[in-house]
Enzyme design. Structure first.
Site, PDB file in Angstrom:
ATOM      1  N   HIS A 109     -62.250  60.099  -6.722  1.00 46.29           N
ATOM      2  CA  HIS A 109     -61.818  60.757  -7.956  1.00 46.29           C
ATOM      3  C   HIS A 109     -60.295  60.632  -8.070  1.00 46.29           C
ATOM      4  O   HIS A 109     -59.582  60.842  -7.088  1.00 46.29           O
ATOM      5  CB  HIS A 109     -62.240  62.235  -7.929  1.00 46.29           C
ATOM      6  CG  HIS A 109     -61.917  62.942  -9.202  1.00 46.29           C
ATOM      7  ND1 HIS A 109     -62.656  62.764 -10.355  1.00 46.29           N
ATOM      8  CD2 HIS A 109     -60.919  63.792  -9.524  1.00 46.29           C
ATOM      9  CE1 HIS A 109     -62.124  63.492 -11.325  1.00 46.29           C
ATOM     10  NE2 HIS A 109     -61.073  64.125 -10.851  1.00 46.29           N
ATOM     11  N   ASP A 145     -67.483  66.845  -8.480  1.00 43.43           N
ATOM     12  CA  ASP A 145     -66.197  66.638  -7.793  1.00 43.43           C
ATOM     13  C   ASP A 145     -65.830  67.786  -6.843  1.00 43.43           C
ATOM     14  O   ASP A 145     -64.646  68.151  -6.715  1.00 43.43           O
ATOM     15  CB  ASP A 145     -65.063  66.436  -8.830  1.00 43.43           C
ATOM     16  CG  ASP A 145     -65.297  65.220  -9.711  1.00 43.43           C
ATOM     17  OD1 ASP A 145     -65.893  64.243  -9.226  1.00 43.43           O
ATOM     18  OD2 ASP A 145     -64.903  65.258 -10.888  1.00 43.43           O
TER      19      ASP A 145
HETATM   20  C1  GRF Z   1     -61.392  55.098 -10.632  1.00 38.87           C
HETATM   21  O1  GRF Z   1     -60.173  55.563 -11.127  1.00 38.87           O
HETATM   22  C2  GRF Z   1     -62.130  56.178  -9.872  1.00 38.87           C
HETATM   23  O2  GRF Z   1     -61.278  57.080  -9.240  1.00 38.87           O
HETATM   24  C3  GRF Z   1     -62.885  56.887 -10.975  1.00 38.87           C
HETATM   25  O3  GRF Z   1     -63.267  55.867 -11.862  1.00 38.87           O
HETATM   26  C4  GRF Z   1     -62.367  54.755 -11.753  1.00 38.87           C
HETATM   27  C5  GRF Z   1     -63.214  53.560 -11.419  1.00 38.87           C
HETATM   28  O4  GRF Z   1     -62.488  52.362 -11.399  1.00 38.87           O
HETATM   29  N1  GRF Z   1     -63.981  57.646 -10.439  1.00 38.87           N
HETATM   30  P1  GRF Z   1     -63.167  51.018 -10.895  1.00 38.87           P
HETATM   31  O5  GRF Z   1     -64.463  50.845 -11.701  1.00 38.87           O
HETATM   32  O6  GRF Z   1     -63.441  51.164  -9.430  1.00 38.87           O
HETATM   33  O7  GRF Z   1     -62.182  49.940 -11.194  1.00 38.87           O
END
Ligand code: GRF
Length: 187
Positions: A109, A145
């Site tokens: 997160h 979360d």
């Molecule tokens: C990331 O910022 C993660 O923290 C959040 O969603 C985003 C996913 O990015 N849960 P990616 O698909 O891994 O590029």
């Protein structure tokens, strides 16, 4: 490592965290091996990476949650998956599903949990006077979360920080924090 833990990564979009874990997982001593990618979005860019790197992948629609989870469980059992990494997966899993993988589902997160749970994190952070934000890898429990924190990384918020610059700065850290967290769980 001979007996790497068979892992599935759940994605919904860009898949950059999946790609980062995949790259780290090639190291002989990395504890897990990604043997499946599941997306609830057929257009997820992450599926292109799965295809490119020869990782088995599945798209299941999540418009019906029961069917989605049934399809996932079937595939996961078939492939003897023992660990699940949520990486930009934009659907909340049912308690039933989470309980069947107790302490074996983790998520990343983009905030310093327990602050800023949920969506639109960076925008909400910038509306405060906080001097720091960051990212958190945590176990998934029945509350959004809120599961036990595994690792966190702090970044400072600059004077002229924008949503985009903060997001990019944190994403860079996510790509290191997620693999480090996996290592720390299994060491
Ligand atoms: C990331 O910022 C993660 O923290 C959040 O969603 C985003 C996913 O990015 N849960 P990616 O698909 O891994 O590029």
């Amino acid at each position: 490592m001979v007996n790497k833990i068979k892992t599935c990564v759940f994605i919904s979009g860009r898949g950059s965290n999946f790609l980062s874990i995949l790259k780290y997982s090639r190291d002989y001593n990395f504890p897990i091996k990604i043997e499946l990618v599941i997306s609830n979005n057929i257009k997820a860019k992450g599926l292109i990476y799965a295809n490119k790197y020869g990782i088995p992948f599945k798209f299941f629609s999540s418009s019906n949650q029961k069917n989605f989870e049934r399809n996932c469980l079937k595939e996961i059992k078939k492939r003897k998956i023992k660990f699940i990494c949520l990486a930009g997966f934009m659907k909340i899993l049912s308690n039933n599903f989470i309980n069947s993988f107790r302490n074996r589902i983790i998520n990343i997160h983009p905030s310093l949990l327990p602050k800023f749970k949920g969506l639109n994190t960076h925008k909400r952070v910038l509306n405060t006077k906080d001097k720091y934000s960051g990212c958190t890898v945590h176990f998934v429990n029945s509350k959004l979360d809120s599961g036990k924190i595994i690792l966190q990384k702090k970044v400072s918020i600059d004077k002229n920080e924008t949503k985009k610059s903060l997001q990019e700065k944190i994403l860079k850290q996510e790509h290191k924090l997620y693999p480090q967290s996996i290592i720390s769980i299994f060491k």
